[in-house]
Motif scaffolding. Structure first.
Motif, PDB file in Angstrom:
ATOM      1  N   ARG A 186       0.774  -1.080  -0.075  1.00 47.06           N
ATOM      2  CA  ARG A 186      -0.019  -0.056   0.142  1.00 47.06           C
ATOM      3  C   ARG A 186       0.745   1.347   0.011  1.00 47.06           C
ATOM      4  NH1 ARG A 186      -1.638   3.529   3.735  1.00 47.06           N
ATOM      5  NH2 ARG A 186      -0.332   2.409   5.553  1.00 47.06           N
ATOM      6  N   LEU A 187       2.117   1.312   0.715  1.00 45.31           N
ATOM      7  CA  LEU A 187       2.799   2.448   0.787  1.00 45.31           C
ATOM      8  C   LEU A 187       3.626   2.499  -0.448  1.00 45.31           C
ATOM      9  CD1 LEU A 187       3.957   2.200   4.554  1.00 45.31           C
ATOM     10  CD2 LEU A 187       2.010   3.611   3.682  1.00 45.31           C
ATOM     11  N   ARG A 188       4.139   1.461  -0.765  1.00 41.09           N
ATOM     12  CA  ARG A 188       4.890   1.495  -2.218  1.00 41.09           C
ATOM     13  C   ARG A 188       3.966   1.888  -3.393  1.00 41.09           C
ATOM     14  NH1 ARG A 188       7.582  -4.459  -3.329  1.00 41.09           N
ATOM     15  NH2 ARG A 188       9.208  -4.440  -1.962  1.00 41.09           N
ATOM     16  N   ALA A 189       2.643   1.979  -3.341  1.00 43.26           N
ATOM     17  CA  ALA A 189       1.857   2.626  -4.390  1.00 43.26           C
ATOM     18  C   ALA A 189       1.737   4.096  -4.404  1.00 43.26           C
ATOM     19  CB  ALA A 189       0.304   1.720  -4.240  1.00 43.26           C
ATOM     20  N   LEU A 190       2.057   4.534  -3.073  1.00 46.44           N
ATOM     21  CA  LEU A 190       2.137   5.848  -2.760  1.00 46.44           C
ATOM     22  C   LEU A 190       3.508   6.806  -3.462  1.00 46.44           C
ATOM     23  CD1 LEU A 190       0.622   6.080   0.747  1.00 46.44           C
ATOM     24  CD2 LEU A 190      -0.905   6.484  -1.405  1.00 46.44           C
ATOM     25  N   CYS A 191       4.340   5.959  -3.839  1.00 46.42           N
ATOM     26  CA  CYS A 191       5.438   6.446  -4.202  1.00 46.42           C
ATOM     27  C   CYS A 191       5.658   6.266  -5.718  1.00 46.42           C
ATOM     28  CB  CYS A 191       6.644   5.691  -3.410  1.00 46.42           C
ATOM     29  SG  CYS A 191       6.531   5.815  -1.731  1.00 46.42           S
ATOM     30  N   ASP A 192       6.605   7.107  -6.303  1.00 49.63           N
ATOM     31  CA  ASP A 192       6.928   7.120  -7.685  1.00 49.63           C
ATOM     32  C   ASP A 192       8.502   6.171  -7.817  1.00 49.63           C
ATOM     33  OD1 ASP A 192       8.594   9.481  -6.919  1.00 49.63           O
ATOM     34  OD2 ASP A 192       7.112  10.506  -8.279  1.00 49.63           O
ATOM     35  N   ARG A 220       1.759  -2.248 -15.392  1.00 47.12           N
ATOM     36  CA  ARG A 220       3.122  -1.461 -15.505  1.00 47.12           C
ATOM     37  C   ARG A 220       2.648  -0.130 -15.219  1.00 47.12           C
ATOM     38  NH1 ARG A 220       7.792  -2.272 -18.046  1.00 47.12           N
ATOM     39  NH2 ARG A 220       8.945  -0.491 -18.978  1.00 47.12           N
ATOM     40  N   GLU A 221       1.648   0.478 -15.751  1.00 51.28           N
ATOM     41  CA  GLU A 221       1.328   1.819 -15.781  1.00 51.28           C
ATOM     42  C   GLU A 221       1.329   2.438 -14.137  1.00 51.28           C
ATOM     43  OE1 GLU A 221      -2.586   0.021 -16.985  1.00 51.28           O
ATOM     44  OE2 GLU A 221      -0.371  -0.073 -17.527  1.00 51.28           O
ATOM     45  N   ARG A 222       0.956   1.650 -13.343  1.00 53.94           N
ATOM     46  CA  ARG A 222       0.794   1.771 -12.005  1.00 53.94           C
ATOM     47  C   ARG A 222       2.052   1.621 -11.276  1.00 53.94           C
ATOM     48  NH1 ARG A 222      -4.753  -0.341 -10.344  1.00 53.94           N
ATOM     49  NH2 ARG A 222      -4.323   0.431  -8.228  1.00 53.94           N
ATOM     50  N   GLN A 223       2.881   1.012 -11.710  1.00 58.88           N
ATOM     51  CA  GLN A 223       4.101   0.872 -10.933  1.00 58.88           C
ATOM     52  C   GLN A 223       5.090   1.801 -10.867  1.00 58.88           C
ATOM     53  OE1 GLN A 223       4.881  -2.261  -9.329  1.00 58.88           O
ATOM     54  NE2 GLN A 223       3.314  -3.642 -10.398  1.00 58.88           N
ATOM     55  N   PRO A 224       5.807   1.839  -9.526  1.00 56.94           N
ATOM     56  CA  PRO A 224       6.918   2.891  -9.315  1.00 56.94           C
ATOM     57  C   PRO A 224       7.986   2.616 -10.386  1.00 56.94           C
ATOM     58  CG  PRO A 224       5.979   2.150  -7.207  1.00 56.94           C
ATOM     59  CD  PRO A 224       5.459   1.424  -8.603  1.00 56.94           C
ATOM     60  N   LEU A 225       8.597   3.808 -10.460  1.00 54.66           N
ATOM     61  CA  LEU A 225      10.060   3.343 -11.358  1.00 54.66           C
ATOM     62  C   LEU A 225      11.154   2.711 -10.214  1.00 54.66           C
ATOM     63  CD1 LEU A 225      12.266   3.885 -13.582  1.00 54.66           C
ATOM     64  CD2 LEU A 225      12.882   6.146 -12.054  1.00 54.66           C
ATOM     65  N   ARG A 226      11.692   1.669 -10.658  1.00 53.96           N
ATOM     66  CA  ARG A 226      12.548   0.655  -9.981  1.00 53.96           C
ATOM     67  C   ARG A 226      13.964   1.367 -10.242  1.00 53.96           C
ATOM     68  NH1 ARG A 226      10.406  -5.341 -11.646  1.00 53.96           N
ATOM     69  NH2 ARG A 226      11.098  -4.269 -13.730  1.00 53.96           N
ATOM     70  N   VAL A 270      10.829   8.941  -3.107  1.00 52.13           N
ATOM     71  CA  VAL A 270      11.490   7.940  -3.149  1.00 52.13           C
ATOM     72  C   VAL A 270      11.277   6.753  -1.863  1.00 52.13           C
ATOM     73  CG1 VAL A 270      13.797   6.983  -2.621  1.00 52.13           C
ATOM     74  CG2 VAL A 270      13.061   8.968  -4.302  1.00 52.13           C
ATOM     75  N   PHE A 271      10.982   5.460  -2.191  1.00 59.31           N
ATOM     76  CA  PHE A 271      10.581   4.645  -1.123  1.00 59.31           C
ATOM     77  C   PHE A 271      12.003   3.740  -1.139  1.00 59.31           C
ATOM     78  CE2 PHE A 271       8.226   0.858   0.830  1.00 59.31           C
ATOM     79  CZ  PHE A 271       7.561   1.640   1.662  1.00 59.31           C
ATOM     80  N   LEU A 272      12.899   3.833  -0.095  1.00 55.20           N
ATOM     81  CA  LEU A 272      13.957   3.486   0.276  1.00 55.20           C
ATOM     82  C   LEU A 272      14.048   1.982   0.928  1.00 55.20           C
ATOM     83  CD1 LEU A 272      17.116   3.549   0.096  1.00 55.20           C
ATOM     84  CD2 LEU A 272      17.238   4.960   2.251  1.00 55.20           C
ATOM     85  N   GLU A 273      14.214   1.162   0.428  1.00 55.39           N
ATOM     86  CA  GLU A 273      14.173  -0.385   0.912  1.00 55.39           C
ATOM     87  C   GLU A 273      15.339  -0.989   0.817  1.00 55.39           C
ATOM     88  OE1 GLU A 273      10.720  -3.123   0.806  1.00 55.39           O
ATOM     89  OE2 GLU A 273       9.679  -1.761  -0.540  1.00 55.39           O
TER      90      GLU A 273
END
Length: 349
Positions: A186-192, A220-226, A270-273
């Motif tokens: 859920r949180l990943r989906a809030l990031c780009d 794919r269009e809803r996925q953040p940039l990896r 940025v979601f830092l994992e």
């Protein structure tokens, strides 16, 4: 400046419109607009639906047509004064004969700001600041990124009670519960941007996608940039390079350089994992703006720490983030509950 009950209600509605489900969280701000007549009745509403689509003011004006003349436009963000993919909203409001504009938040974007001045020069009455805090909260990450010239960074990690992120043999997948993993998506989906280090990709082979409750990747269009950060060469067979989402390899170890590059690509969150080394690099550089940790009720006694050496040798120098939320995530399928703790770094954040 005092505002009428109708104007306050219109701003609340404009904020609701701006937060319409399905509207992209970036790179543009979410904006809502309500046009009121002299009696305080709603003439038309509009909201922005993402980059390239009409701005909220233009949307409302198009719905109002000639009825827009003489109205009060209540907008969550200062009308823009520049021409991008669409024309300047301040000019559109002025030319439509809107007599008054009330906006919540001044536009922090130096490219777009100046709409209020343009409107006043055109004889339009302009007021600002109505429900300012709510408007800034609506576009919290966008506002941060524009004001600071870099993406907002959320550092997420899972840990045991004794601060371990993996067992001595390297296993870490089941430290957090299924409920915590669902919450992470859920949180990943809030990031780009999803960001990890090259070593994490080499050792753990993560896919770094956002998945639904059935463990299926979102389109794919809803996925953040990896984003993979580091100078190490990686085989193309790593899962992060599959076609489920776009991936970029930034060949740098410097967090500031990485964030500058991502901001230039119009990325704002940025979601830092990454692993403990990458986390320490961002924390040490003062480039973490939010911390989300999932604490599992288990003890390991040994194994990898959540963060590497921060060169802190005495308790007086300890970093002390401020807790902003504590949520117990109920266990699923017989698992023990996990606790999600959200924090912000101490100081002005």
């Amino acid at each position: 400046m005092s505002f009428t009950a109708a104007e306050q209600a219109a701003m609340a509605r404009a904020l609701e419109l701006a937060a319409t489900p399905g509207v992209p969280l970036g790179p543009n701000p979410r904006v809502g607009c309500v046009l009121l007549d002299d009696t305080g009745a709603t003439v038309a509403e509009g909201h922005h639906r993402g980059a390239g689509s009409p701005h909220a003011e233009a949307d409302a004006l198009a719905r109002a047509g000639e009825r827009a003349r003489g109205t009060t436009a209540v907008v969550t963000l200062e009308p823009c004064a520049h021409t991008g993919r669409t024309g300047p909203c301040a000019v559109a409001l002025r030319d439509a004969g809107v007599r008054r504009v009330i906006f919540a938040q001044a536009d922090p974007n130096p490219v777009a700001t100046g709409g209020a001045a343009l409107l006043r020069e055109g004889g339009v009455d302009v007021e600002s600041g109505l429900m300012l805090d709510e408007a800034r909260a609506l576009n919290r990450v966008w506002t941060w990124a524009v004001e600071h010239g870099r993406p907002f960074v959320t550092w997420k990690f899972a840990t045991t009670l004794d601060g371990r992120s993996a067992a001595p043999d390297g296993t870490s997948r089941w430290i957090s519960s299924r409920a915590a993993r669902l919450d992470t998506h859920r949180l990943r989906a809030l990031c780009d941007v999803m960001l990890v280090g090259a070593n994490t990709v080499a050792v753990d082979d993560p896919q770094l996608t956002v998945r639904d409750e059935h463990d299926r990747p979102l389109p794919r269009e809803r996925q953040p940039l990896r984003v993979v950060m580091g100078e190490r060469d990686l085989p193309a067979t790593r899962r992060v390079f599959d076609d489920l989402a776009e991936t970029v390899h930034l060949r740098t170890r410097d967090p500031e350089t990485a964030l500058k590059t991502l901001f230039a690509r119009d990325r704002q969150h940025v979601f830092l994992e990454g692993g403990p080394t990458l986390a320490a690099a961002f924390v040490g550089a003062g480039l973490v703006d939010e911390i989300v940790t999932y604490v599992a009720p288990m003890l390991l006694g040994a194994g990898r720490h959540a963060v590497a050496d921060l060169a802190i040798t005495t308790i007086a120098d300890a970093l002390r983030p401020v807790v902003t939320d504590v949520t117990v995530l109920d266990g699923l399928d017989g698992e023990e509950p996990n606790v999600r703790i959200t924090m912000k770094p101490e100081g002005d954040h």
